[in-house]
Motif scaffolding. Structure first.
Motif, short mmCIF file in Angstrom:
data_model
loop_
_atom_site.label_atom_id
_atom_site.label_comp_id
_atom_site.label_asym_id
_atom_site.label_seq_id
_atom_site.Cartn_x
_atom_site.Cartn_y
_atom_site.Cartn_z
N ASP A 216 0.86 -1.19 0.00
CA ASP A 216 0.00 0.00 0.00
C ASP A 216 0.89 1.23 0.00
O ASP A 216 1.13 1.84 1.04
N PRO A 217 1.42 1.62 -1.15
CA PRO A 217 2.37 2.73 -1.19
C PRO A 217 1.69 4.08 -1.02
O PRO A 217 0.56 4.29 -1.44
N TYR A 218 2.41 4.99 -0.37
CA TYR A 218 1.97 6.38 -0.39
C TYR A 218 2.10 6.89 -1.82
O TYR A 218 3.06 6.55 -2.52
N PRO A 219 1.16 7.69 -2.29
CA PRO A 219 1.18 8.13 -3.69
C PRO A 219 2.48 8.77 -4.13
O PRO A 219 2.95 8.56 -5.23
N ASP A 220 3.10 9.57 -3.24
CA ASP A 220 4.33 10.27 -3.63
C ASP A 220 5.45 10.04 -2.63
O ASP A 220 6.36 10.83 -2.51
N GLY A 221 5.36 8.93 -1.88
CA GLY A 221 6.35 8.70 -0.84
C GLY A 221 5.88 9.22 0.50
O GLY A 221 6.24 8.69 1.55
N GLY A 222 5.03 10.24 0.48
CA GLY A 222 4.39 10.77 1.68
C GLY A 222 5.38 11.05 2.80
O GLY A 222 6.51 11.47 2.57
#
Length: 265
Positions: free
Chosen positions: A26-32
């Motif tokens: 479940d990745p953060y959209p931009d690295g978060g």
């Protein structure tokens, strides 16, 4: 159960486990703002739901991919006890169940030691049953072992007053949309739904329903499905077997993404 209350001024929460709790895939959209990584996962999402109601949430996630139950107990539980949180989620045993020769009775004994230590701090404890692998052809043979472990876990929960998230009974997670391409980790939508389910178990008000029906979809043609199977075997199964044969783990050298209780917002 403890007197855990989400409406208190400060809520401290520690998540313990393996890749399931670390948040793969479940990745953060931009690295978060994910320290030491880019994965979010149901535990991060749960902490965010807590922050909607508590004055302040302090959150630590000690989970590391690939860890066996004994490693979680030895490496993560003492740190959790030291942090003395209000809430602890503990999900362990999945990697053990996958291994040939593992004993669910012995596994339950390892978990009991952890629950006893955490319970002595007065924290609210949430445990997780294993999922029903019957819908995944490669893992159907593990159903008996998993069911035995689940019965032990429920007995532990009764003895120590823990809350239980029944993953076995979450039929919504049997939809392929709940899983990432590796068939071992939840997708972003799977993690989102699981976070909502944990909120329900903890009596945390949320607007969405974890059991909302999935959109209908046509099954893949037989040839395309077999091609997917071959790709999965080459990219996921073979490397997993290789690590087992060489005594390596996907979590070797990987630190916990949130080793300290830090303010979430």
């Amino acid at each position: 159960m403890s007197d855990f209350d989400i409406r208190q001024d400060i809520v401290s929460y520690v998540a313990l486990g393996d890749s399931f709790t670390e948040g793969l895939d479940d990745p953060y959209p931009d690295g978060g703002d994910a320290p030491h990584g880019r994965y979010r996962g149901w535990a991060d999402r749960l902490a965010e739901h807590l922050a909607d109601h508590a004055g302040e949430v302090r959150y630590a996630n000690l989970a590391v991919r690939g860890k066996l139950a004994r490693q979680i107990v030895e490496d993560q539980v003492p740190r959790a006890v030291e942090l003395h949180p209000d809430l602890v989620t503990l999900c362990a045993g999945g990697n053990d169940i996958l291994r040939p020769g593992s004993d669910p009775d012995l596994l339950a004994g390892v978990l009991e030691w952890a629950v006893r230590r955490i319970s002595a701090t007065g924290a609210e404890i949430v445990l997780f049953t294993g999922m029903d692998p019957g819908f995944q052809p490669v893992m159907r043979h593990l159903r008996g072992k998993g069911a035995t472990f689940n019965m032990h876990l429920r007995a532990l929960a009764d003895e120590y007053g823990c809350r239980v998230v029944d993953l076995w009974g979450m039929r919504t997670l049997r939809n392929r949309g709940a899983w990432s391409w590796d068939r071992l980790h939840l997708s972003s939508e799977g993690h989102r739904r699981l976070a909502l389910r944990v909120c329900e178990v903890l009596d945390i008000p949320v607007e969405d329903d974890w059991n909302t029906p999935w959109p209908s979809e046509d099954p893949k043609p037989w040839r395309a499905a077999r091609q997917d199977d071959l790709l999965w075997a080459r990219e996921c199964l073979v490397p997993w077997i290789g690590r087992r044969l060489t005594g390596r783990s996907s979590g070797d050298g990987v630190p916990p993404k949130r080793p300290n209780l830090e303010k979430l917002r």
